[in-house]
Motif scaffolding. Sequence first.
Motif, mmCIF file in Angstrom:
data_model
loop_
_atom_site.group_PDB
_atom_site.id
_atom_site.type_symbol
_atom_site.label_atom_id
_atom_site.label_comp_id
_atom_site.label_asym_id
_atom_site.label_seq_id
_atom_site.Cartn_x
_atom_site.Cartn_y
_atom_site.Cartn_z
ATOM 1 N N ASP A 1 -4.328 -5.958 -11.231
ATOM 2 C CA ASP A 1 -4.252 -6.929 -10.411
ATOM 3 C C ASP A 1 -4.555 -6.805 -8.510
ATOM 4 O O ASP A 1 -4.771 -7.235 -8.002
ATOM 5 N N LEU A 2 -3.796 -5.708 -7.874
ATOM 6 C CA LEU A 2 -4.028 -5.166 -7.048
ATOM 7 C C LEU A 2 -5.602 -5.358 -7.026
ATOM 8 O O LEU A 2 -6.077 -5.246 -5.590
ATOM 9 N N GLN A 3 -6.080 -4.704 -7.424
ATOM 10 C CA GLN A 3 -7.577 -4.403 -6.996
ATOM 11 C C GLN A 3 -8.214 -5.173 -7.660
ATOM 12 O O GLN A 3 -9.611 -5.612 -6.716
ATOM 13 N N GLY B 1 -1.285 -9.491 -7.511
ATOM 14 C CA GLY B 1 -1.906 -8.510 -6.547
ATOM 15 C C GLY B 1 -1.978 -8.387 -4.882
ATOM 16 O O GLY B 1 -1.152 -7.551 -4.587
ATOM 17 N N PHE B 2 -1.695 -9.960 -4.764
ATOM 18 C CA PHE B 2 -1.647 -9.994 -3.337
ATOM 19 C C PHE B 2 -0.235 -9.902 -3.223
ATOM 20 O O PHE B 2 0.619 -9.203 -1.882
ATOM 21 N N LYS B 3 0.892 -10.829 -4.297
ATOM 22 C CA LYS B 3 2.005 -10.693 -3.710
ATOM 23 C C LYS B 3 2.337 -9.040 -3.798
ATOM 24 O O LYS B 3 3.800 -8.162 -3.260
ATOM 25 N N SER B 4 1.794 -7.812 -4.520
ATOM 26 C CA SER B 4 2.148 -6.182 -5.016
ATOM 27 C C SER B 4 1.394 -5.467 -3.583
ATOM 28 O O SER B 4 1.711 -4.287 -3.647
ATOM 29 N N PHE B 5 0.969 -6.425 -2.793
ATOM 30 C CA PHE B 5 -0.134 -5.444 -1.795
ATOM 31 C C PHE B 5 1.056 -4.995 -1.092
ATOM 32 O O PHE B 5 0.973 -3.771 -0.217
ATOM 33 N N GLU B 6 2.016 -5.610 -0.128
ATOM 34 C CA GLU B 6 2.842 -5.092 0.098
ATOM 35 C C GLU B 6 3.574 -4.674 -0.405
ATOM 36 O O GLU B 6 3.869 -2.957 0.931
#
Length: 184
Positions: free
Chosen positions: A132-134, A91-96
């Motif tokens: 995962d982002l959520q 999720g952290f890596k997909s946030f940007e």
Amino acid sequence: MNRRDVLRNLALITGGLVMVPSCDFSQEDILSAYDKLKVSTDMKQLLGKIADTIIPPGKIKGALDLEIQDFILVMVNDCLDEDAQQSFTKGFKSFENYTINKTGNKFGQLETSQKEEVVLAGLQEEDEDYKDLQGFLGTTKRFTIQGFLLSEYMQTEVKPYSLIPGDYQGEVLISSLKSEKING
């Protein structure tokens, strides 16, 4: 000048020049304290900006001022199970990318109101692709609030912590009680 000194300096310079091409300066430095998460310094700064969006500075310090991102990373690295850590990292890596898709800019380039909208939209995302982002944003929010409320700053300056509940006073008028500073 001494011939031996010249030869030694020449050997050191030659050895240094031979080693420079083998050094790879392009890789991001992975922070060793968070070995299970593989977090770089850029990711840590991004997490600080997200935490600062959740608790911005005002009359009291914000999350970035208290370096809550370190607390978040320690809690995720040490307290969550492996599946939760992997979900957090995904999720952290997909946030940007999520931020770029929503607004067209990176998170650090957005205005404060846009940052808030992106975080709220990510928390309320119901699509299965953004699970995962959520989870990442929910975990970040939970640990941001926990770290902020348990910080030394909050416990000593904003809402003083008393180890002992207080001394007993049998007869006290309610109007004479002094309220605690809850909001600074």
